[in-house]
Design an enzyme around this catalytic site. Structure first.
Site, PDB file in Angstrom:
ATOM      1  CB  SER A  48      -1.001  -0.136   1.189  1.00  0.00           C
ATOM      2  OG  SER A  48      -1.926   0.924   1.214  1.00  0.00           O
ATOM      3  CG  ASP A 185      -4.019  -1.248  -0.095  1.00  0.00           C
ATOM      4  OD1 ASP A 185      -3.281  -2.123   0.112  1.00  0.00           O
ATOM      5  OD2 ASP A 185      -4.478  -0.220   0.152  1.00  0.00           O
TER       6      ASP A 185
END
Length: 315
Positions: A48, A185
């Site tokens: 991320s 993500d």
């Protein structure tokens, strides 16, 4: 590299705007060593927001530049809103992601393109990897440089696209199309990429575990607790407001990854993180000037308190 040389890994956790803490810690380390910090590691892994930092490190872009971006343009990526207060404020905040992503990805995409242009994974100066999720087919995916014969396939993928995909937290940012699939993500399965990086080193790069030394940097969620406590009967609003669910997942995944890495590496593993300041109004999408100051201050405290002699062995 000889078979008895240490193999150093840098692992960078996810956590949205909380990644400013990680970047500030790493910028301080880079200033201390006096050269691009990527030169001190054989493999860099980031999930991320940690993926943004990992790419910056892998291309030898000054990490201090990323700290400035988080601090000065964080409200453009997210919003200038503080953590919502009161029942109505929390419901209003939740409503922003009911019918679509809470935020657009235009500002972040433009910033990534400004830094990386059309650079591909094959052009990175140091080996790095980014966990992501193929949401089209519900598959895990690790974008990576072609640093080993068994780690090929992403050479032509643009770094800016993969980083944007690896940061596309569901309900916060739109998924990103790469090829024939949409990606989101990597924090959905690897908020802390420590074990992903260890597997890469052992399985794909044929590195003996006894040679591995890992520096892992968190996102200031150590010991996270909701500011208003925990209600046994909390429903969707209670779990989703103030980011409680996602912050809990971030905190416990990082804690579990740390425990496993410590079991496997012992003293050859070092984790840098800060305890969660429950009353500071922090969140994964809270990018206010106050939040920025708090995260930078936490990073400075970490650097003051770390065992310098031990840290030196990881750099």
């Amino acid at each position: 590299m000889s078979d008895d040389t240490e193999f150093r890994i840098l692992a960078l956790s996810g956590g949205g705007y909380l990644g400013l803490y990680s970047a500030a810690v790493l910028a301080a380390l880079e200033a201390e060593v006096g050269e691009p910090i990527g030169r001190r590691f054989d493999l860099i892994a980031g999930t991320s927001v940690g993926g943004i930092i990992a790419a910056v490190v892998a291309f030898e872009i000054p990490v201090a530049r990323l700290v400035d971006f988080f601090r000065d343009q964080g409200t453009d990526v997210f919003s200038p809103r503080p953590m919502p207060g009161g029942t109505f404020g929390r419901l209003l905040d939740l409503s922003r992601s009911v019918l679509g992503p809470k935020y657009g990805s235009g500002t972040l995409r433009d910033a990534l393109r400004a830094q990386f242009g059309d650079a591909t994974f094959a052009e990175a100066l140091h080996p790095f990897l980014l966990p992501a999720v193929n949401v089209t087919h519900s598959l895990t995916k690790v974008f990576k440089t072609p640093h080993a014969r068994a780690s090929r396939g992403d050479e032509k993928v643009r770094v800016c696209d993969a980083v944007l995909a690896a940061c596309a937290a569901p309900a916060y940012f739109p998924s990103v199309r790469i090829g024939d699939a949409l990606y989101a993500d990597g924090g959905l399965f690897a908020v802390a990429p420590d074990q992903v990086a260890l597997h890469e080193a052992e399985h794909f790069m044929d590195v003996d575990l006894a040679r591995v030394r890992m520096l892992s940097i968190g996102t200031a969620t150590l010991g996270y607790q909701p500011a208003e406590g925990v209600d046994a009967d909390a429903g969707a609003v209670g779990w989703l407001s103030d980011g409680r669910l996602i912050l809990t997942l971030i905190a416990v995944q990082q804690q579990h990854e740390q425990a496993m890495a410590e079991d496997r590496l012992g003293a050859r593993y070092l984790r840098l993180d800060a305890r969660w300041p429950a009353d500071a109004g922090l969140g994964i999408d809270v990018a206010t000037p106050k939040a920025a100051r708090t995260l930078i201050d936490l990073a400075a405290r970490t650097m003051r308190e770390v065992d310098r002699k031990r840290l030196k062995a990881f750099l």
